[in-house]
Scaffold this motif. Structure first.
Motif, PDB file in Angstrom:
ATOM      1  N   ILE A  82     -46.358 -60.121 -42.069  1.00  0.00           N
ATOM      2  CA  ILE A  82     -47.683 -60.144 -41.465  1.00  0.00           C
ATOM      3  C   ILE A  82     -48.176 -58.706 -41.348  1.00  0.00           C
ATOM      4  O   ILE A  82     -47.496 -57.857 -40.768  1.00  0.00           O
ATOM      5  N   TYR A 120     -43.239 -74.375 -44.735  1.00  0.00           N
ATOM      6  CA  TYR A 120     -42.676 -73.194 -44.084  1.00  0.00           C
ATOM      7  C   TYR A 120     -43.188 -73.063 -42.657  1.00  0.00           C
ATOM      8  O   TYR A 120     -42.438 -72.761 -41.747  1.00  0.00           O
ATOM      9  N   SER A 121     -44.494 -73.280 -42.442  1.00  0.00           N
ATOM     10  CA  SER A 121     -45.034 -73.133 -41.096  1.00  0.00           C
ATOM     11  C   SER A 121     -44.539 -74.243 -40.178  1.00  0.00           C
ATOM     12  O   SER A 121     -44.334 -74.023 -38.988  1.00  0.00           O
ATOM     13  N   TYR A 137     -48.618 -70.153 -49.077  1.00  0.00           N
ATOM     14  CA  TYR A 137     -48.434 -70.426 -47.657  1.00  0.00           C
ATOM     15  C   TYR A 137     -48.712 -71.909 -47.447  1.00  0.00           C
ATOM     16  O   TYR A 137     -49.846 -72.339 -47.317  1.00  0.00           O
ATOM     17  N   CYS A 181     -36.810 -68.471 -45.826  1.00  0.00           N
ATOM     18  CA  CYS A 181     -38.020 -67.704 -46.116  1.00  0.00           C
ATOM     19  C   CYS A 181     -38.158 -66.543 -45.154  1.00  0.00           C
ATOM     20  O   CYS A 181     -37.485 -66.470 -44.136  1.00  0.00           O
ATOM     21  N   ARG A 182     -39.059 -65.637 -45.536  1.00  0.00           N
ATOM     22  CA  ARG A 182     -39.415 -64.488 -44.708  1.00  0.00           C
ATOM     23  C   ARG A 182     -40.934 -64.452 -44.595  1.00  0.00           C
ATOM     24  O   ARG A 182     -41.637 -64.682 -45.577  1.00  0.00           O
ATOM     25  N   TYR A 183     -41.413 -64.177 -43.407  1.00  0.00           N
ATOM     26  CA  TYR A 183     -42.844 -63.989 -43.176  1.00  0.00           C
ATOM     27  C   TYR A 183     -43.135 -62.499 -43.092  1.00  0.00           C
ATOM     28  O   TYR A 183     -42.426 -61.761 -42.421  1.00  0.00           O
ATOM     29  N   CYS A 200     -50.885 -63.177 -43.648  1.00  0.00           N
ATOM     30  CA  CYS A 200     -49.482 -63.549 -43.785  1.00  0.00           C
ATOM     31  C   CYS A 200     -49.123 -63.834 -45.242  1.00  0.00           C
ATOM     32  O   CYS A 200     -49.902 -64.440 -45.976  1.00  0.00           O
ATOM     33  N   VAL A 219     -45.593 -65.210 -47.594  1.00  0.00           N
ATOM     34  CA  VAL A 219     -44.298 -65.864 -47.469  1.00  0.00           C
ATOM     35  C   VAL A 219     -43.463 -65.573 -48.704  1.00  0.00           C
ATOM     36  O   VAL A 219     -43.910 -65.789 -49.827  1.00  0.00           O
TER      37      VAL A 219
END
Length: 74
Positions: free
Chosen positions: A26, A63-64, A59, A22-24, A32, A34
């Motif tokens: 911000i 992922y977090s 989100y 994944c890519r965040y 944010c 995802v």
């Protein structure tokens, strides 16, 4: 984030693969988004559908949680 996997067999050279999970993104306000692989049902948090493309995802904790396992920068 990326997943790195290695395979080792006696008498054979080791094989390593790396896949983007994944890519965040911000923005300046701290919001944010995802972009990532689809999460699949499985016994582990890192079960993803590798044959589908990256797309905008909710989100979610998966992922977090994986991001929190990363070492903090120096």
């Amino acid at each position: 984030m990326a997943q790195v996997k290695t395979e080792h067999r006696k008498g054979e050279p080791s094989k390593a693969t790396c896949r983007e999970i994944c890519r965040y993104y911000i923005n300046g306000k701290g919001q944010c988004e995802v972009i990532g692989l689809k999460r699949t049902m499985g016994p582990y948090l890192d079960c993803f559908s590798y044959y589908e493309g990256m797309a905008l995802r909710y989100y979610i904790n998966t992922y977090s949680h994986l991001a929190s396992l990363l070492p903090s920068p120096l």
